[in-house]
Write a protein that holds these residues in place. Structure first.
Motif, PDB file in Angstrom:
ATOM      1  N   VAL A 200      -5.233  -9.250  -3.855  1.00  0.00           N
ATOM      2  CA  VAL A 200      -3.947  -8.951  -4.525  1.00  0.00           C
ATOM      3  C   VAL A 200      -3.468 -10.075  -5.382  1.00  0.00           C
ATOM      4  O   VAL A 200      -3.093 -10.078  -6.502  1.00  0.00           O
ATOM      5  CB  VAL A 200      -2.878  -7.979  -3.749  1.00  0.00           C
ATOM      6  CG1 VAL A 200      -1.771  -7.743  -4.349  1.00  0.00           C
ATOM      7  CG2 VAL A 200      -3.448  -6.888  -3.306  1.00  0.00           C
ATOM      8  N   LEU A 201      -3.138 -11.295  -4.468  1.00  0.00           N
ATOM      9  CA  LEU A 201      -2.609 -12.510  -5.017  1.00  0.00           C
ATOM     10  C   LEU A 201      -3.236 -12.865  -6.274  1.00  0.00           C
ATOM     11  O   LEU A 201      -2.837 -13.384  -7.184  1.00  0.00           O
ATOM     12  CB  LEU A 201      -2.216 -13.512  -4.018  1.00  0.00           C
ATOM     13  CG  LEU A 201      -1.157 -12.969  -2.823  1.00  0.00           C
ATOM     14  CD1 LEU A 201      -1.297 -14.052  -1.906  1.00  0.00           C
ATOM     15  CD2 LEU A 201       0.023 -13.090  -3.628  1.00  0.00           C
ATOM     16  N   THR A 202      -4.668 -13.058  -5.985  1.00  0.00           N
ATOM     17  CA  THR A 202      -5.413 -13.645  -7.014  1.00  0.00           C
ATOM     18  C   THR A 202      -5.351 -12.831  -8.376  1.00  0.00           C
ATOM     19  O   THR A 202      -5.574 -13.109  -9.412  1.00  0.00           O
ATOM     20  CB  THR A 202      -6.882 -13.766  -6.630  1.00  0.00           C
ATOM     21  OG1 THR A 202      -7.452 -12.639  -6.188  1.00  0.00           O
ATOM     22  CG2 THR A 202      -6.913 -14.962  -5.676  1.00  0.00           C
ATOM     23  N   VAL A 203      -5.586 -11.499  -8.212  1.00  0.00           N
ATOM     24  CA  VAL A 203      -5.569 -10.687  -9.313  1.00  0.00           C
ATOM     25  C   VAL A 203      -4.414 -10.676 -10.153  1.00  0.00           C
ATOM     26  O   VAL A 203      -4.165 -10.908 -11.346  1.00  0.00           O
ATOM     27  CB  VAL A 203      -5.951  -9.270  -8.750  1.00  0.00           C
ATOM     28  CG1 VAL A 203      -5.485  -8.157 -10.123  1.00  0.00           C
ATOM     29  CG2 VAL A 203      -7.447  -9.016  -8.521  1.00  0.00           C
ATOM     30  N   PHE A 204      -3.026 -10.484  -9.354  1.00  0.00           N
ATOM     31  CA  PHE A 204      -1.664 -11.039 -10.088  1.00  0.00           C
ATOM     32  C   PHE A 204      -1.735 -12.298 -10.770  1.00  0.00           C
ATOM     33  O   PHE A 204      -1.275 -12.408 -11.903  1.00  0.00           O
ATOM     34  CB  PHE A 204      -0.708 -10.482  -9.163  1.00  0.00           C
ATOM     35  CG  PHE A 204      -0.472  -9.102  -8.964  1.00  0.00           C
ATOM     36  CD1 PHE A 204      -0.456  -8.212  -9.819  1.00  0.00           C
ATOM     37  CD2 PHE A 204      -0.032  -8.739  -7.592  1.00  0.00           C
ATOM     38  CE1 PHE A 204      -0.165  -6.921  -9.661  1.00  0.00           C
ATOM     39  CE2 PHE A 204       0.160  -7.172  -7.360  1.00  0.00           C
ATOM     40  CZ  PHE A 204       0.052  -6.273  -8.526  1.00  0.00           C
ATOM     41  N   THR A 205      -2.255 -13.243 -10.032  1.00  0.00           N
ATOM     42  CA  THR A 205      -2.229 -14.555 -10.612  1.00  0.00           C
ATOM     43  C   THR A 205      -3.079 -14.732 -11.720  1.00  0.00           C
ATOM     44  O   THR A 205      -2.532 -15.379 -12.904  1.00  0.00           O
ATOM     45  CB  THR A 205      -2.494 -15.508  -9.541  1.00  0.00           C
ATOM     46  OG1 THR A 205      -1.596 -15.549  -8.376  1.00  0.00           O
ATOM     47  CG2 THR A 205      -2.448 -17.062 -10.222  1.00  0.00           C
ATOM     48  N   GLY A 206      -4.164 -14.206 -11.669  1.00  0.00           N
ATOM     49  CA  GLY A 206      -5.171 -14.110 -12.973  1.00  0.00           C
ATOM     50  C   GLY A 206      -4.645 -13.275 -14.423  1.00  0.00           C
ATOM     51  O   GLY A 206      -4.659 -13.618 -15.295  1.00  0.00           O
ATOM     52  N   LYS A 207      -4.004 -12.323 -13.740  1.00  0.00           N
ATOM     53  CA  LYS A 207      -3.390 -11.400 -14.995  1.00  0.00           C
ATOM     54  C   LYS A 207      -2.134 -12.309 -15.556  1.00  0.00           C
ATOM     55  O   LYS A 207      -2.044 -12.306 -16.875  1.00  0.00           O
ATOM     56  CB  LYS A 207      -2.973 -10.303 -14.344  1.00  0.00           C
ATOM     57  CG  LYS A 207      -3.890  -9.173 -14.217  1.00  0.00           C
ATOM     58  CD  LYS A 207      -4.271  -8.406 -15.090  1.00  0.00           C
ATOM     59  CE  LYS A 207      -5.289  -7.357 -14.702  1.00  0.00           C
ATOM     60  NZ  LYS A 207      -5.942  -6.519 -15.626  1.00  0.00           N
TER      61      LYS A 207
ATOM     62  N   GLN B 242      -3.498 -15.314 -17.789  1.00  0.00           N
ATOM     63  CA  GLN B 242      -4.328 -14.727 -18.989  1.00  0.00           C
ATOM     64  C   GLN B 242      -3.319 -14.279 -20.121  1.00  0.00           C
ATOM     65  O   GLN B 242      -3.787 -13.940 -21.278  1.00  0.00           O
ATOM     66  CB  GLN B 242      -5.359 -13.644 -18.806  1.00  0.00           C
ATOM     67  CG  GLN B 242      -6.521 -13.991 -17.791  1.00  0.00           C
ATOM     68  CD  GLN B 242      -7.564 -12.961 -17.457  1.00  0.00           C
ATOM     69  OE1 GLN B 242      -7.319 -11.962 -17.727  1.00  0.00           O
ATOM     70  NE2 GLN B 242      -8.727 -13.306 -17.056  1.00  0.00           N
ATOM     71  N   GLY B 243      -2.159 -13.997 -19.817  1.00  0.00           N
ATOM     72  CA  GLY B 243      -1.227 -13.616 -20.540  1.00  0.00           C
ATOM     73  C   GLY B 243      -1.004 -12.287 -20.492  1.00  0.00           C
ATOM     74  O   GLY B 243      -0.762 -11.496 -21.004  1.00  0.00           O
TER      75      GLY B 243
END
Length: 77
Positions: free
Chosen positions: A66-73, A76-77
């Motif tokens: 969850v943390l990596t997906v939100f950080t990645g989003k 990416q902008g």
């Protein structure tokens, strides 16, 4: 029946899952599997160096995914 599964270290499972998800991202092209794959790789490395039970590994994987997906989003902008 599947006693050989007991001989496999769990860090190999997490590392191979992470690599599989990152490679699957090349086909899916949604940028979601990439971040979940990174989370699996992190759990695999942590499991190699620290004695972590499977229940904690799964819980850490869910939280880290969850943390990596939100950080990645966010990156990416």
């Amino acid at each position: 029946m599947a006693e050989w599964l007991d001989t496999i270290s769990t860090h190999w499972f997490w590392l191979s899952l992470g690599l599989f998800l990152i490679l699957a991202e090349l086909v899916a092209r949604g940028r979601y599997l990439l971040w979940v794959g990174f989370a699996a790789l992190i759990i695999g490395v942590a499991d190699y160096f620290l004695p972590i039970t499977l229940a904690y590994q799964v819980a850490m994987f869910v939280i880290l995914s969850v943390l990596t997906v939100f950080t990645g989003k966010k990156l990416q902008g």
